[in-house]
Design a protein around this motif. Structure first.
Motif, mmCIF file in Angstrom:
data_model
loop_
_atom_site.group_PDB
_atom_site.id
_atom_site.type_symbol
_atom_site.label_atom_id
_atom_site.label_comp_id
_atom_site.label_asym_id
_atom_site.label_seq_id
_atom_site.Cartn_x
_atom_site.Cartn_y
_atom_site.Cartn_z
ATOM 1 N N LEU A 116 60.853 76.079 140.087
ATOM 2 C CA LEU A 116 61.700 76.331 141.249
ATOM 3 C C LEU A 116 60.948 77.034 142.375
ATOM 4 O O LEU A 116 61.014 76.616 143.538
ATOM 5 C CB LEU A 116 62.921 77.155 140.824
ATOM 6 C CG LEU A 116 63.857 77.640 141.930
ATOM 7 C CD1 LEU A 116 64.439 76.473 142.696
ATOM 8 C CD2 LEU A 116 64.973 78.484 141.326
ATOM 9 N N ALA A 117 60.230 78.099 142.048
ATOM 10 C CA ALA A 117 59.525 78.870 143.077
ATOM 11 C C ALA A 117 58.451 78.037 143.759
ATOM 12 O O ALA A 117 58.308 78.053 144.991
ATOM 13 C CB ALA A 117 58.920 80.127 142.457
ATOM 14 N N ARG A 118 57.684 77.284 142.956
ATOM 15 C CA ARG A 118 56.644 76.430 143.555
ATOM 16 C C ARG A 118 57.280 75.344 144.421
ATOM 17 O O ARG A 118 56.748 74.965 145.466
ATOM 18 C CB ARG A 118 55.778 75.803 142.464
ATOM 19 C CG ARG A 118 54.866 76.781 141.734
ATOM 20 C CD ARG A 118 53.751 76.040 141.004
ATOM 21 N NE ARG A 118 54.259 75.055 140.068
ATOM 22 C CZ ARG A 118 54.376 75.245 138.763
ATOM 23 N NH1 ARG A 118 54.023 76.406 138.236
ATOM 24 N NH2 ARG A 118 54.830 74.296 137.970
ATOM 25 N N GLY A 119 58.444 74.843 143.965
ATOM 26 C CA GLY A 119 59.125 73.810 144.731
ATOM 27 C C GLY A 119 59.558 74.301 146.095
ATOM 28 O O GLY A 119 59.422 73.593 147.098
ATOM 29 N N LYS A 120 60.063 75.526 146.160
ATOM 30 C CA LYS A 120 60.481 76.085 147.453
ATOM 31 C C LYS A 120 59.273 76.285 148.362
ATOM 32 O O LYS A 120 59.340 76.048 149.577
ATOM 33 C CB LYS A 120 61.209 77.417 147.261
ATOM 34 C CG LYS A 120 61.794 77.963 148.567
ATOM 35 C CD LYS A 120 62.533 79.254 148.358
ATOM 36 C CE LYS A 120 63.265 79.665 149.638
ATOM 37 N NZ LYS A 120 62.402 79.667 150.836
ATOM 38 N N THR A 121 58.157 76.722 147.762
ATOM 39 C CA THR A 121 56.938 76.899 148.548
ATOM 40 C C THR A 121 56.478 75.567 149.135
ATOM 41 O O THR A 121 56.058 75.493 150.299
ATOM 42 C CB THR A 121 55.821 77.499 147.675
ATOM 43 O OG1 THR A 121 56.236 78.781 147.195
ATOM 44 C CG2 THR A 121 54.530 77.657 148.465
ATOM 45 N N LEU A 122 56.564 74.499 148.344
ATOM 46 C CA LEU A 122 56.199 73.169 148.833
ATOM 47 C C LEU A 122 57.145 72.714 149.937
ATOM 48 O O LEU A 122 56.727 72.120 150.935
ATOM 49 C CB LEU A 122 56.231 72.165 147.682
ATOM 50 C CG LEU A 122 55.072 72.222 146.696
ATOM 51 C CD1 LEU A 122 55.400 71.425 145.439
ATOM 52 C CD2 LEU A 122 53.804 71.673 147.343
ATOM 53 N N PHE A 123 58.432 72.966 149.760
ATOM 54 C CA PHE A 123 59.441 72.575 150.741
ATOM 55 C C PHE A 123 59.150 73.215 152.095
ATOM 56 O O PHE A 123 59.207 72.558 153.138
ATOM 57 C CB PHE A 123 60.826 73.000 150.250
ATOM 58 C CG PHE A 123 61.958 72.548 151.126
ATOM 59 C CD1 PHE A 123 62.592 71.335 150.899
ATOM 60 C CD2 PHE A 123 62.404 73.345 152.172
ATOM 61 C CE1 PHE A 123 63.634 70.917 151.714
ATOM 62 C CE2 PHE A 123 63.441 72.939 152.990
ATOM 63 C CZ PHE A 123 64.062 71.720 152.755
ATOM 64 N N ASP A 124 58.824 74.499 152.076
ATOM 65 C CA ASP A 124 58.581 75.231 153.318
ATOM 66 C C ASP A 124 57.164 75.057 153.849
ATOM 67 O O ASP A 124 56.932 75.225 155.053
ATOM 68 C CB ASP A 124 58.848 76.731 153.108
ATOM 69 C CG ASP A 124 60.304 77.027 152.785
ATOM 70 O OD1 ASP A 124 61.182 76.301 153.286
ATOM 71 O OD2 ASP A 124 60.558 77.985 152.023
ATOM 72 N N GLY A 125 56.239 74.730 152.949
ATOM 73 C CA GLY A 125 54.839 74.678 153.351
ATOM 74 C C GLY A 125 54.236 73.296 153.387
ATOM 75 O O GLY A 125 54.408 72.553 154.336
ATOM 76 N N LYS A 128 56.321 70.303 154.368
ATOM 77 C CA LYS A 128 56.864 70.376 155.733
ATOM 78 C C LYS A 128 58.273 69.791 155.824
ATOM 79 O O LYS A 128 58.677 69.260 156.852
ATOM 80 C CB LYS A 128 55.936 69.655 156.718
ATOM 81 C CG LYS A 128 54.532 70.241 156.796
ATOM 82 C CD LYS A 128 53.661 69.509 157.797
ATOM 83 C CE LYS A 128 52.267 70.113 157.860
ATOM 84 N NZ LYS A 128 51.383 69.398 158.827
ATOM 85 N N CYS A 129 59.027 69.902 154.718
ATOM 86 C CA CYS A 129 60.373 69.326 154.683
ATOM 87 C C CYS A 129 61.299 69.976 155.698
ATOM 88 O O CYS A 129 62.126 69.308 156.335
ATOM 89 C CB CYS A 129 60.976 69.470 153.286
ATOM 90 S SG CYS A 129 59.914 68.869 151.949
ATOM 91 N N ALA A 130 61.155 71.303 155.853
ATOM 92 C CA ALA A 130 62.047 72.032 156.751
ATOM 93 C C ALA A 130 61.821 71.687 158.219
ATOM 94 O O ALA A 130 62.647 72.019 159.070
ATOM 95 C CB ALA A 130 61.888 73.537 156.532
ATOM 96 N N THR A 131 60.722 71.014 158.521
ATOM 97 C CA THR A 131 60.458 70.623 159.903
ATOM 98 C C THR A 131 61.560 69.711 160.422
ATOM 99 O O THR A 131 62.013 69.835 161.571
ATOM 100 C CB THR A 131 59.104 69.902 160.017
ATOM 101 O OG1 THR A 131 58.064 70.762 159.539
ATOM 102 C CG2 THR A 131 58.816 69.492 161.451
ATOM 103 N N CYS A 132 62.002 68.790 159.575
ATOM 104 C CA CYS A 132 63.070 67.856 159.965
ATOM 105 C C CYS A 132 64.413 68.219 159.336
ATOM 106 O O CYS A 132 65.458 68.106 159.972
ATOM 107 C CB CYS A 132 62.702 66.429 159.568
ATOM 108 S SG CYS A 132 61.226 65.787 160.388
ATOM 109 N N HIS A 133 64.377 68.632 158.080
ATOM 110 C CA HIS A 133 65.611 68.940 157.353
ATOM 111 C C HIS A 133 65.963 70.419 157.532
ATOM 112 O O HIS A 133 65.737 71.241 156.644
ATOM 113 C CB HIS A 133 65.456 68.600 155.872
ATOM 114 C CG HIS A 133 65.195 67.156 155.611
ATOM 115 N ND1 HIS A 133 66.176 66.196 155.690
ATOM 116 C CD2 HIS A 133 64.050 66.507 155.284
ATOM 117 C CE1 HIS A 133 65.659 65.012 155.409
ATOM 118 N NE2 HIS A 133 64.373 65.171 155.162
ATOM 119 N N ASN A 134 66.495 70.744 158.698
ATOM 120 C CA ASN A 134 66.886 72.120 158.975
ATOM 121 C C ASN A 134 68.217 72.116 159.718
ATOM 122 O O ASN A 134 68.626 71.087 160.264
ATOM 123 C CB ASN A 134 65.801 72.844 159.784
ATOM 124 C CG ASN A 134 65.596 72.222 161.152
ATOM 125 O OD1 ASN A 134 66.431 72.361 162.048
ATOM 126 N ND2 ASN A 134 64.466 71.527 161.332
#
Length: 249
Positions: A116-125, A128-134
């Protein structure tokens, strides 16, 4: 009827079986492991023994003697017990059974559970998922409750092959006016006479079809594939994180 449907569904499996009843490919066992870890393990634990009197990885079941019966229990649950029905297709439930049978037969092929923790880091880093999915973006769907809406396998497919299933409300288009202006973005509305587009800068653009010399609805997703960008462990980590996004319910 259930037996016939499953026979058709499993006809593509390799002949080298890890189960005495069906043959399952390595990929099916791995997908079953992901489904198990993301869903079943919530109650049964990662080793399948967290519920008293139940040992899912043992290969011995009180209420089922065949793979078909196991699939039926996974989908329909067991009335009068804490085992609820699940929104899985017969094929997905069959993958979970493939994993259970494989482990019971001593098969070493398992999917590494996502972190879970690594997944969140990947999502934010890196992803770059949060670039569009925000929350501020209107060009990509919100992922706030994607863990409720999509199954782990569907999430994995979206990451590796985003064009396999296009979101009907987020179709990208390309319009060219008669004066030569090119506009790309998300299709909001269209009729016989007009179209409305949310362009790449999130500006609303409206056009009469008579003023366009070209209008194309793209058949591929604007989201890039992460195949080759993320390794299998990173994909598993990201999927694990996405399954926890369940909104405020």
């Amino acid at each position: 009827m259930m037996r016939f449907q499953l026979t058709v569904l499993f006809a593509i499996y390799a002949s080298a079986a890890v189960s005495a009843q069906h043959g399952y490919t390595r990929a099916e066992v791995e997908n079953g492991a992901r489904l198990f870890q993301a869903s079943c393990a919530t109650c049964h634990g990662p080793k399948g023994d967290a519920v008293r009197g139940v040992a899912l990885l043992s290969g011995q079941y009180k209420r089922a003697t065949s793979d078909e019966q196991l699939v039926k229990i996974i989908i329909e649950g067991i009335p009068g017990t804490s085992m609820p029905p699940n929104n899985y297709s017969a094929l997905e439930a069959g993958m979970i059974v493939a994993y259970l049978r494989g482990i019971a037969a001593g098969d070493s092929v398992t999917a590494t559970p996502g972190d879970l923790a690594r997944g969140k880091t990947l999502f934010d880093g890196k992803g770059k998922c949060a670039t569009c999915h925000n929350p501020e973006s209107r060009t990509a769907p919100s992922l706030a409750d994607v863990g409720v809406l999509r199954r782990p396998l569907e999430l994995e497919q979206s990451i590796l092959d985003p064009s396999a299933e296009l979101h009907p409300e987020y179709r990208s288009v390309r319009a060219v006016t008669k004066s030569g202006t090119v506009v790309t973005g998300r299709l909001l509305n269209q009729s016989t006479f007009s179209v409305q587009i949310l362009d790449s800068a999130q500006n609303l653009r409206a056009f009469n079809r008579a003023d366009l010399r070209e209008f194309v609805i793209n058949q591929t997703s604007e989201m890039p594939s992460y195949r080759g960008t993320l390794d299998s462990q990173e994909v598993a980590d990201l999927v694990m994180y996405l399954t926890t996004l369940r909104g405020r319910r």
